[in-house]
Design an enzyme around this catalytic site. Structure first.
Site, PDB file in Angstrom:
ATOM      1  CB  ALA A  63      -0.864  -0.021   1.259  1.00  0.00           C
ATOM      2  N   GLY A 102       0.494  -5.057   0.751  1.00  0.00           N
ATOM      3  CA  GLY A 102      -0.674  -5.020  -0.124  1.00  0.00           C
ATOM      4  C   GLY A 102      -0.385  -5.638  -1.488  1.00  0.00           C
ATOM      5  CD  GLU A 105      -2.807  -7.538   2.388  1.00  0.00           C
ATOM      6  OE1 GLU A 105      -2.514  -6.349   2.158  1.00  0.00           O
ATOM      7  OE2 GLU A 105      -3.456  -7.903   3.387  1.00  0.00           O
ATOM      8  CD  GLU A 125       1.557  -5.769   5.218  1.00  0.00           C
ATOM      9  OE1 GLU A 125       2.468  -6.617   5.333  1.00  0.00           O
ATOM     10  OE2 GLU A 125       0.752  -5.756   4.262  1.00  0.00           O
TER      11      GLU A 125
END
Ligand code: 3H9
Length: 675
Positions: A63, A102, A105, A125
């Site tokens: 992200a 992310g 993911e 993270e």
């Protein structure tokens, strides 16, 4: 289509490409682009499969961290990944570089994953004080099992593509040179087959593995909130359906992202990257080539410093004065490498390769053709000046001359040479082959390209480098001094070494000031005259209480180096209390915080005001990477901001400290040091 996402067709395959340099972070524009491209692929009957890949150096590295804490533009990542997985045509992630956070993911939400051998997948993270927030903790255990999911999420270590393949996290290894073509061939083979969806798999519970994991990492996780949150999410994946698990994960993410720990760890992430930027030196300045390094002194420091370069494939000439010291130094380097190999972290070939780059010699003239020479001799100005005078007469023009001094004046050292512009400080921290921090000390005359070359070299040898100005102790040790002085005063007023150390350890430091002194050696810098006893330290040293190495220091040590409070030290402290007549009082833990940690902030602010650090966040980087300041507190300056500068100033004034003008001013204006 405009923006970072473009598409092109290869027959019935729609290839979706992201180009969002530098690391393809999943910013709002990227998410929006992927969403519309996937929608386009789903509704278009002529599209039978899709490939998602990235241009540039990496697949999505996560992200966009800069968007955290701001209102999230649609589509949010959790929605996007679920939409990808729900598509009724196969979507293949084609991975190169690092599929992180992310990005990983997105990959796990795709129906298939194909990666080049050099690719890595991971969930860093936790290092930002977070859990993955878009299903990572729910899909990873469903695909690869609880143990690997714990390793990846709670520790944050990325895994290489081959391991990901073995674990079932990816489906195929692609050729390094033809990722897109390989992904397209793969897609063609899976068209029409039932779509595997990670969220629909089940993850088997493994309470024993979870407990063993917690136990094995208890020390590493101490004080941090995020590792346990990651563990809880992975466990949840074994207990409830995906939809419920992902909600739990989302709650954990939201709680953590709003918290101080994550803010602190995100601050460190950006601080570390900012630290490499040098005020007043253009980013594109031409660097000097460093192909060969010289190190003077084969002691603990010189040996450790050499290993950094050897491990990075840079030849090192190491010089000593006596054959015995040279042999011992080279022997220790080999032993260290072999110990690493025994743990499986190096191959025997790598050990030999590193050792083959080392040239031990007694001949100072062998340094003549080095591009950089680092002096790691005895910490004494006259000795250092002599070394630099000699070096100046030998080393080729344009070579960089560095001192590993921890305290001394680089300008004074540089002045003995005819090339002060080529001189700077490279302050490594012990053990120099392990500790990440490098303080690069900029002398008044140090040339911009010299500084930039050494900062770039630091990155190459995997150090985190910070620019410091010339002052006694530079950034780190200068801030350590008021802490040590106060710790000694507190002893005189009634505290014990155990209490002061405990407060520091509870704060999150790896050890307290007295434990640190015992580890480093109580006798470091001691005048070596047992009859001259001017302070407690002299008294300890006179009795050969030199710390762990003599099994006695501020603590007593057993054969396994387990410490226990020392009755003899208590006696010595008592004698000195009487001798100095210091007024006694019950010292509280809070007073220890205020008198040992607040003065560090005060000193840090003075360093900043004097321009000896380029920015407050650099000071934080020094303390995180050089002294083990807990990352979840973000470094002393970030911590001061979270405590509140008014509170810090009030605490300092209460104890009679001279508060620096910058700290006072910021407190009065309600400002912070860090953003
Ligand atoms: C996440 O994904 C949460 C999700 O689970 C859930 C969401 C709902 N964002 O490190 P470098 C910048 S959390 C924004 O020097 P390298 C960096 O600041 C995220 N910016 O390169 C730097 O900027 P500048 C999980 C980022 O080659 C520039 O890119 N992912 C981001 O040495 C170059 O970076 C991570 O934690 C980002 N995510 O290393 C991965 N990443 O040039 C974090 C980098 O202005 N990133 N920047 O100084 C990394 O670990 C490394 O950057 C990477 C490349 C290994 C990728």
């Amino acid at each position: 289509m405009t923006g970072p996402i473009t598409t092109h067709r290869h027959g019935s395959i729609l290839v979706i490409v992201s180009d969002n340099p530098p690391v393809n972070a999943l910013s709002a524009a990227v998410r929006q682009g992927i969403e519309s491209a996937v929608k386009e692929g789903v509704v278009d009957d002529t599209v039978h499969a899709m490939v998602i890949r990235c241009d540039g150096r990496t697949f999505f590295a996560g992200a966009d961290i800069t968007e955290f804490g701001k209102p999230m533009a649609e589509p949010a990542l959790p929605m996007l990944v679920d939409m990808i997985e729900a598509a009724d045509k196969p979507i293949i992630a084609a991975i190169h570089g690092t599929a992180l956070g992310g990005g990983c993911e997105v990959a796990l939400a795709c129906h298939y994953r194909i990666a080049v051998p050099s690719a890595k997948l991971g969930f860093p993270e936790v290092r930002l004080g977070l859990v993955p927030g878009a299903g990572g903790t729910q899909r990873a255990p469903r695909l690869a099992g609880v143990s690997l999911a714990l390793e990846m999420t709670a520790k944050g270590d990325p895994i290489p593509a081959r391991r990901a393949l073995d674990a079932g996290l990816i489906d195929q290894i692609a050729d390094e040179e033809s990722l897109e073509a390989d992904a397209i061939s793969f897609a063609q083979k899976v068209i029409g087959k039932p779509l595997p969806r990670a969220s629909q798999k089940t993850a088997a519970a493994d309470p024993a593995a979870v407990e063993a994991f917690r136990k094995a990492n208890a020390r590493r996780f101490r004080g941090f909130e995020a590792p346990e949150a990651n563990i809880a999410c992975v466990v949840k994946a074994t207990e409830v359906p995906y939809e419920e698990g992902v909600q739990f994960e989302r709650q954990q993410f939201m709680k953590l992202v709003m918290g101080v720990q994550s803010a602190a760890q995100r601050h460190i992430f950006f601080a570390e990257r900012k630290a490499s930027k040098i005020d007043g030196v253009p980013e594109d300045i031409t660097l000097r080539p460093i192909n060969k390094v010289g190190v003077i002194g084969a002691g603990t420091m010189g040996g450790g410093i050499s290993m950094n370069f050897l491990s990075s494939g840079i030849p090192v000439t190491i010089v000593e004065m006596a054959q015995e010291a040279l042999d011992r130094g080279a022997g220790i380097i080999r032993k260290n490498y072999e110990a690493t190999a025994a743990k499986g972290r190096l191959t025997p070939d790598q050990v030999e390769k590193a050792m083959s780059l080392l040239t031990p010699t007694l001949d100072f003239n062998a340094l003549a053709d080095c591009d950089l020479v680092i002096e790691a001799v005895y910490e004494n100005m006259d000795v250092k000046k002599e070394v630099f005078t000699r070096l100046d007469g030998i080393v080729k023009p344009g070579a960089i001359l560095a001192s590993n001094t921890s305290y001394l004046d680089i300008n004074e050292i540089a002045a003995v040479t005819k090339r002060p512009q080529d001189v700077l400080g490279m302050h490594f921290f012990s053990p120099a082959n392990v500790m990440k921090l490098l303080e690069v000390v900029r002398g008044d005359k140090t040339a911009g390209d010299v500084l930039a070359t050494v900062m770039a070299l630091a990155k190459k040898i995997r150090k985190v480098a910070v620019v410091a100005g010339v002052c006694y102790g530079f950034i780190g040790n200068r801030m350590l001094m008021p802490r040590q002085v106060e710790a000694m005063k507190l002893l005189m007023e009634g505290a014990t070494p155990e209490q002061i150390d405990r407060v520091h350890v509870e704060f999150g430091m790896p050890m307290g000031p007295f434990q640190m002194s015992d580890l480093a050696g109580v006798d470091i810098g001691w005048h070596r005259d047992p009859t001259r006893i001017e302070n407690i330290r002299d008294a300890l040293a006179a009795e050969k209480r030199w710390g762990q190495k003599t099994k006695a220091g501020w603590y007593d040590y057993d054969d396994k180096r387990n410490p226990s409070p020392s009755p003899r030290v208590a006696e010595i402290i008592d004698e000195f209390r009487k001798r100095t007549g210091a007024a006694q009082h019950a010292v509280t833990d809070q007073e220890i915080v205020e008198r040992t940690l607040y003065p560090m902030v005060n000193e840090g602010a003075k360093i900043l005001a004097e321009g000896k650090a380029q920015r407050a966040s650099d000071i934080d980087v020094v303390w995180i990477y050089g002294y083990g300041w807990p990352a979840y507190r973000g470094g002393p300056m970030f911590w001061a901001d979270t405590e509140g500068l008014k509170k810090i100033v009030a605490g300092l004034e209460k104890h009679g400290f001279d508060v620096g003008p910058l700290l006072k001013e910021k407190a009065e204006k309600g400002e912070r040091f860090t953003s």
